[in-house]
Design a protein around this motif. Structure first.
Motif, PDB file in Angstrom:
ATOM      1  N   SER A 238       0.834  -1.216  -0.008  1.00  0.00           N
ATOM      2  CA  SER A 238       0.137  -0.189   0.086  1.00  0.00           C
ATOM      3  C   SER A 238       0.864   1.353   0.043  1.00  0.00           C
ATOM      4  O   SER A 238       1.886   1.230   0.380  1.00  0.00           O
TER       5      SER A 238
ATOM      6  N   ALA B 192      -2.365   5.698   2.664  1.00  0.00           N
ATOM      7  CA  ALA B 192      -3.151   4.992   3.700  1.00  0.00           C
ATOM      8  C   ALA B 192      -3.245   5.823   4.820  1.00  0.00           C
ATOM      9  O   ALA B 192      -4.206   6.032   5.769  1.00  0.00           O
TER      10      ALA B 192
ATOM     11  N   ILE C 199      -7.200   0.359  -0.444  1.00  0.00           N
ATOM     12  CA  ILE C 199      -6.089  -0.016   0.298  1.00  0.00           C
ATOM     13  C   ILE C 199      -6.576  -1.561   0.937  1.00  0.00           C
ATOM     14  O   ILE C 199      -7.551  -1.692   1.527  1.00  0.00           O
TER      15      ILE C 199
END
Length: 287
Positions: A204, A209, A273
């Motif tokens: 990610s 994030a 995500i």
């Protein structure tokens, strides 16, 4: 001759019974004097006056003290006044009939000492109860934890604290256990904080994030924005772990958990995500 002897014995026994009965009657008549009768009348009137005063004091306490003190403190004051009333009444009646109160107090002191040695646990709980009440660390209706016991406080007494658990079972916790253990009161303050885990994959984008994590508390109506939610990375393991610390009212604990966990999953899916989880690849080999 044997019949005569039996009759004589029966006659003697009857005379003895009659004599004993007459003696009891004489003692009773000797006690029923005008002086003792007046003492009974005075005792009755005095008890009636004491009772009226007692009810007036209870009414004053209810009107003046009840709105100003905690519920369990009011209950203890109420019990103390009741016990004092009974003690005063008993002591007054005994003194009215000429009974030596000093001897009674002496006997009570010796008995109390013996009972104290025999009931050290109860005495310990009693002393601990004084500290529990003076600290005001809990009140009726608070959700607490003592050791491995969780429950809502129903009463706080001099010997124990009674709670009912989430599955509605009554648990009596001795006050000595409350003093000697870590007491956690989840309702002592109006608001509380809870930290949620948001694991993300190593593939990610960490900046994205973190931005996504910061947007999640705003999607939950019960989460407070003051104090401001806190989002931060918290180490590496099977995944990169992000912590989301949010504040909410104590009564909204269940709603806060439901809204936050749902928002974490839904937002991560929308933003691409990945939340990693343990999975296994199974290969079947033909021999």
């Amino acid at each position: 001759m044997e019949g005569v002897e039996e009759k004589v014995v029966e006659s003697v026994a009857e005379v003895a019974v009659q004599t004993k009965t007459m003696l009891h009657l004489d003692e009773l008549m000797a006690y029923l004097t005008w002086g003792n009768l007046m003492k009974v009348v005075v005792a009755f009137i005095s008890v009636l006056v004491f009772y009226v005063v007692y009810r007036i004091i209870k009414h004053i306490i209810k009107k003046q003290a009840a709105p100003r003190v905690e519920k369990h403190t009011y209950m203890l004051i109420n019990k103390f006044v009741s016990y004092m009333f009974y003690v005063i009444i008993v002591m007054y009646i005994l003194s009215l009939f000429g009974i030596n109160l000093k001897a009674i107090w002496g006997a009570a002191g010796v008995a109390g000492l013996a009972i104290g040695f025999a009931a050290q646990t109860s005495v310990s709980n009693l002393i601990s109860g004084v500290f529990v009440l003076s600290e005001k660390a809990m009140k009726i209706g608070d959700f607490i934890q003592v050791g491995d016991v969780f429950g809502t406080v129903d009463s706080v007494g001099l010997l124990s604290v009674r709670v009912h658990t989430l599955d509605n079972q009554m648990v009596r916790i001795p006050n000595s256990s409350v003093i000697n253990s870590n007491l956690v009161n989840f309702n002592h303050y109006d608001i509380r904080r809870f930290v949620f885990d948001m694991p993300i994959s190593y593939d990610s984008n960490m900046e994205k994030a973190l931005e996504v994590a910061n947007s999640i508390p705003g999607k939950c109506p019960v989460v407070l924005q003051n104090p401001v939610p806190c989002v931060y990375f918290d180490g590496f393991g099977d995944a990169i772990n992000i912590k989301i610390a949010v504040w909410f009212n104590c009564s909204d604990l269940i709603n806060a958990k439901n809204q936050m966990y749902a928002a974490i999953v839904n937002t991560c899916r929308e933003q691409g995500i990945e939340i990693p989880y343990t999975h296994y690849d199974v290969k079947i080999l033909n021999k």
